[in-house]
Scaffold this active site. Structure first.
Site, PDB file in Angstrom:
ATOM      1  N   LYS A   8      20.794  -1.598  41.118  1.00 22.05           N
ATOM      2  CA  LYS A   8      19.709  -2.574  41.259  1.00 22.05           C
ATOM      3  C   LYS A   8      18.480  -1.976  40.624  1.00 22.05           C
ATOM      4  O   LYS A   8      18.323  -0.755  40.580  1.00 22.05           O
ATOM      5  CB  LYS A   8      19.431  -2.868  42.734  1.00 22.05           C
ATOM      6  CG  LYS A   8      18.672  -4.151  42.957  1.00 22.05           C
ATOM      7  CD  LYS A   8      19.612  -5.347  42.919  1.00 22.05           C
ATOM      8  CE  LYS A   8      18.889  -6.672  42.994  1.00 22.05           C
ATOM      9  NZ  LYS A   8      19.841  -7.781  43.221  1.00 22.05           N
ATOM     10  N   ASP A  10      17.018 -11.422  39.421  1.00 24.14           N
ATOM     11  CA  ASP A  10      16.869 -11.442  40.885  1.00 24.14           C
ATOM     12  C   ASP A  10      15.509 -12.102  41.133  1.00 24.14           C
ATOM     13  O   ASP A  10      14.995 -12.789  40.235  1.00 24.14           O
ATOM     14  CB  ASP A  10      16.947 -10.020  41.474  1.00 24.14           C
ATOM     15  CG  ASP A  10      17.147 -10.039  42.994  1.00 24.14           C
ATOM     16  OD1 ASP A  10      18.277 -10.261  43.444  1.00 24.14           O
ATOM     17  OD2 ASP A  10      16.160  -9.854  43.744  1.00 24.14           O
TER      18      ASP A  10
HETATM   19  P1  NDP Z   1      13.472 -16.583  42.714  1.00 18.58           P
HETATM   20  O1  NDP Z   1      12.406 -15.681  42.269  1.00 18.58           O
HETATM   21  O2  NDP Z   1      14.016 -17.581  41.776  1.00 18.58           O
HETATM   22  O3  NDP Z   1      13.006 -17.368  44.013  1.00 18.58           O
HETATM   23  C1  NDP Z   1      12.618 -16.698  45.163  1.00 18.58           C
HETATM   24  C2  NDP Z   1      12.210 -17.724  46.201  1.00 18.58           C
HETATM   25  O4  NDP Z   1      12.057 -17.064  47.453  1.00 18.58           O
HETATM   26  C3  NDP Z   1      10.894 -18.377  45.894  1.00 18.58           C
HETATM   27  O5  NDP Z   1      10.879 -19.671  46.422  1.00 18.58           O
HETATM   28  C4  NDP Z   1       9.916 -17.457  46.623  1.00 18.58           C
HETATM   29  O6  NDP Z   1       8.703 -18.091  46.977  1.00 18.58           O
HETATM   30  C5  NDP Z   1      10.704 -17.113  47.868  1.00 18.58           C
HETATM   31  N1  NDP Z   1      10.276 -15.786  48.343  1.00 18.58           N
HETATM   32  C6  NDP Z   1      10.371 -14.607  47.666  1.00 18.58           C
HETATM   33  N2  NDP Z   1       9.860 -13.600  48.389  1.00 18.58           N
HETATM   34  C7  NDP Z   1       9.448 -14.157  49.535  1.00 18.58           C
HETATM   35  C8  NDP Z   1       8.837 -13.632  50.692  1.00 18.58           C
HETATM   36  N3  NDP Z   1       8.541 -12.323  50.804  1.00 18.58           N
HETATM   37  N4  NDP Z   1       8.562 -14.515  51.706  1.00 18.58           N
HETATM   38  C9  NDP Z   1       8.867 -15.838  51.581  1.00 18.58           C
HETATM   39  N5  NDP Z   1       9.438 -16.374  50.507  1.00 18.58           N
HETATM   40  C10 NDP Z   1       9.717 -15.553  49.501  1.00 18.58           C
HETATM   41  O7  NDP Z   1      14.633 -15.641  43.265  1.00 18.58           O
HETATM   42  P2  NDP Z   1      16.166 -15.965  43.510  1.00 18.58           P
HETATM   43  O8  NDP Z   1      16.340 -17.366  43.934  1.00 18.58           O
HETATM   44  O9  NDP Z   1      16.925 -15.472  42.334  1.00 18.58           O
HETATM   45  O10 NDP Z   1      16.507 -14.972  44.716  1.00 18.58           O
HETATM   46  C11 NDP Z   1      16.407 -15.369  46.078  1.00 18.58           C
HETATM   47  C12 NDP Z   1      17.249 -14.447  46.933  1.00 18.58           C
HETATM   48  O11 NDP Z   1      18.621 -14.517  46.512  1.00 18.58           O
HETATM   49  C13 NDP Z   1      16.893 -12.965  46.868  1.00 18.58           C
HETATM   50  O12 NDP Z   1      17.152 -12.371  48.120  1.00 18.58           O
HETATM   51  C14 NDP Z   1      17.868 -12.411  45.836  1.00 18.58           C
HETATM   52  O13 NDP Z   1      18.066 -11.027  46.001  1.00 18.58           O
HETATM   53  C15 NDP Z   1      19.097 -13.216  46.194  1.00 18.58           C
HETATM   54  N6  NDP Z   1      20.133 -13.329  45.172  1.00 18.58           N
HETATM   55  C16 NDP Z   1      19.844 -13.766  43.921  1.00 18.58           C
HETATM   56  C17 NDP Z   1      20.846 -13.889  42.984  1.00 18.58           C
HETATM   57  C18 NDP Z   1      20.605 -14.446  41.626  1.00 18.58           C
HETATM   58  O14 NDP Z   1      21.559 -14.565  40.871  1.00 18.58           O
HETATM   59  N7  NDP Z   1      19.378 -14.797  41.251  1.00 18.58           N
HETATM   60  C19 NDP Z   1      22.234 -13.510  43.295  1.00 18.58           C
HETATM   61  C20 NDP Z   1      22.449 -13.132  44.668  1.00 18.58           C
HETATM   62  C21 NDP Z   1      21.409 -13.026  45.547  1.00 18.58           C
HETATM   63  P3  NDP Z   1       7.359 -17.761  46.147  1.00 18.58           P
HETATM   64  O15 NDP Z   1       7.521 -18.456  44.837  1.00 18.58           O
HETATM   65  O16 NDP Z   1       6.266 -18.309  46.995  1.00 18.58           O
HETATM   66  O17 NDP Z   1       7.306 -16.267  46.003  1.00 18.58           O
HETATM   67  O1  2IT Z   2      21.896  -9.833  44.144  1.00 19.15           O
HETATM   68  C1  2IT Z   2      22.621 -10.157  43.196  1.00 19.15           C
HETATM   69  O2  2IT Z   2      23.853 -10.185  43.290  1.00 19.15           O
HETATM   70  C2  2IT Z   2      21.980 -10.562  41.938  1.00 19.15           C
HETATM   71  N1  2IT Z   2      20.755 -10.591  41.873  1.00 19.15           N
HETATM   72  C3  2IT Z   2      22.809 -10.884  40.732  1.00 19.15           C
HETATM   73  C4  2IT Z   2      23.242  -9.639  40.029  1.00 19.15           C
HETATM   74  C5  2IT Z   2      23.955  -9.844  38.713  1.00 19.15           C
HETATM   75  O3  2IT Z   2      24.226  -8.809  38.093  1.00 19.15           O
HETATM   76  O4  2IT Z   2      24.232 -10.968  38.314  1.00 19.15           O
END
Ligand code: NDP
Ligand code: 2IT
Length: 446
Positions: A127, A167
């Site tokens: 990561k 992420d």
């Molecule tokens: P984005 O940046 O696209 O979106 C994040 C969202 O979560 C936004 O709506 C943001 O709001 C909110 N958020 C972030 N931090 C906080 C916080 N501290 N408190 C409240 N709301 C918060 O990220 P992703 O959708 O990609 O990721 C979301 C989650 O999913 C994370 O935990 C990530 O690790 C996990 N994840 C992502 C993957 C991927 O492929 N992208 C794969 C697997 C897991 P705001 O805009 O106000 O900050």
């Molecule tokens: O938390 C996760 O699994 C991710 N942010 C996606 C990682 C990836 O390599 O696609």
């Protein structure tokens, strides 16, 4: 924990990693659930599997200097933690958020080991990220940051060694700038990053994959417990990549999504959220969720992101960030009639919350299984890059669905084998650990 070996390992982890509560939380959760395996496998103890597993193979911390639009120098701290390469090259996302520090990157890298193992694809775990806040930055500032970040990171990654992806705060735009800089420095067009644009080596469905995969997992978990998504009322925290596509798939599968949030507040739309304006707002305009009311004046907006959990629902999908659901929220969800929770974010539920769900018979899909669709589709992007071909949307989506269904069954089967029927959280850890441990043992003390 009663197993002395695990107690000793954990004491050392605590001593070595003080001030990293998220990392310690992730390690505790895994060590507790692999205890029945360790009790039966003295060979894993002899091979020192667990003390090696909790120590990252490599940690890189670097300065990221860049110039803002006022001509002022800004300095961020960049990270890449290459945690485990037992089953494949390091693989995992890059988080750009002001809260990032080494403890967050380590917890995410540690979780990634087990998640990637569950996908059945050959991917190790890493990561990365930086304490950079993309919010409110111009495109030029984002590009300057991403280029500077890659100017150091390129030394440590490669399509056969470490393959970063998105992420929080890292989406298609950031991956594009990072890829461009990597290619420029290395003079190599390779699949070194996943989540690339469809025009330059990306895969169909990668954008949708985590959210879609979450719903495929959820659907299978419900089906195996005699339930369906049809007609269910769903609430989803966050409104980023994972949340939006979880909402899209949940709706396609017959559910009504009534609430989503961002870190400022949440929207409630009784008849179901309209995703067309919401996606435009979040993906194109980079606006706040409260702007949704411009398109749907009858919807409601409430300040404060925690309020979303007071919404009556059948299913809750935390898709924002770590530790957003605590014990109190878990009890509130149950009181309001919630029957299932699946984690789209990484570690969004505290250990106390998970215990409340399991004690009350709530179906609980743990992050490392339920949100593995994103990285699994990254694995499919890597396969396509190696083949120098692009598969159709339908083919990738089909593969993703198969993988998510398989992941659910590995969790379910492992839980049953260890007398923990219905505890998919322990099942996920056990199934994932067994594969990693066997691979580490076979490769000797490295
Ligand atoms: P984005 O940046 O696209 O979106 C994040 C969202 O979560 C936004 O709506 C943001 O709001 C909110 N958020 C972030 N931090 C906080 C916080 N501290 N408190 C409240 N709301 C918060 O990220 P992703 O959708 O990609 O990721 C979301 C989650 O999913 C994370 O935990 C990530 O690790 C996990 N994840 C992502 C993957 C991927 O492929 N992208 C794969 C697997 C897991 P705001 O805009 O106000 O900050
Ligand atoms: O938390 C996760 O699994 C991710 N942010 C996606 C990682 C990836 O390599 O696609």
């Amino acid at each position: 924990m009663k197993n002395q070996y695990l107690i000793d390992v954990f004491e050392k982890v605590k001593k070595r990693n003080p001030h990293e509560p998220e990392f310690l939380q992730a390690v505790t959760e895994v060590l507790e659930s692999i205890e029945p395996v360790i009790d039966k496998r003295p060979d894993f103890v002899d091979a020192g599997i667990v003390e090696r597993l909790v120590e990252p193979e490599r940690q890189i911390i670097f300065r990221v200097p860049w110039i803002d639009d006022n001509g002022k120098t800004q300095v961020n701290r960049g990270f890449r933690v290459q945690f485990n390469s037992a089953i494949g090259p390091y693989k995992g996302g890059i988080r750009l958020h002001p809260s990032v520090y080494i403890g967050i990157i380590k917890f995410l890298g540690f979780e990634q080991i087990f998640k990637n193992s569950l996908t059945t694809l050959p991917m190790g775990a890493a990561k990365g990220g930086a304490d950079f806040d993309p919010k409110g930055k111009s495109d030029r500032e984002i590009m300057a940051f991403c280029q500077s970040f890659m100017t150091e990171l390129y030394k440590h990654i490669g399509s056969n060694s470490d393959i970063p992806a998105g992420d929080i705060g890292t989406g298609a735009r950031e991956i594009g700038y990072m890829f461009g800089q990597y290619k420029r420095i290395r003079t190599q067009f390779t699949g070194v990053l996943t989540g690339k644009g469809l025009d330059y080596g990306g895969s169909y469905v990668r954008t949708e994959a985590t959210g879609y995969g979450l719903c495929y997992f959820l659907e299978e978990m419900l089906r195996c417990n005699g339930k369906t998504l049809e007609g269910k009322r769903v609430i989803i925290s966050g409104s980023g990549n994972v949340a939006l596509y979880a909402a899209e798939k949940a709706m396609q599968l017959g559910a009504t999504v009534v609430a989503l949030s961002d870190s400022d507040g949440y929207i409630f739309d009784e008849d179901g959220v309209d995703l067309i304006p919401l996606k435009k707002l979040k993906e194109v305009d980079r606006a706040r969720i409260k702007d949704y009311l411009r398109y749907r004046p009858n919807a409601k907006y409430y300040d404060g992101c925690d309020g979303i959990w007071t919404t009556v629902c059948d299913i809750a999908l935390p898709c924002a960030t770590q530790n957003e659901v605590d014990e109190k929220i878990a009890r509130l969800l149950i009181k309001n009639g919630c029957i299932a929770v699946a984690e789209g974010a990484n570690m969004p539920c505290t250990p106390e919350a998970i215990k409340v769900f399991l004690d009350n018979g709530i179906l609980f899909g743990p992050a490392k299984a339920a949100n593995a669709g994103g990285v699994a589709t990254s694995g499919l992007e890597m396969s396509q890059n190696s083949e120098r071909r692009m598969w159709s949307f339908e083919k990738v989506d089909e593969r993703l669905k198969e993988i998510m269904i398989k992941i659910f069954h590995s969790c379910d089967d492992a839980a049953r084998r260890y007398g923990l029927e219905g505890n998919y959280a322990s099942g996920a850890n056990i199934a994932a650990f067994l594969k990693i441990a066997e691979a580490m043992k076979a490769q000797g003390c490295v």
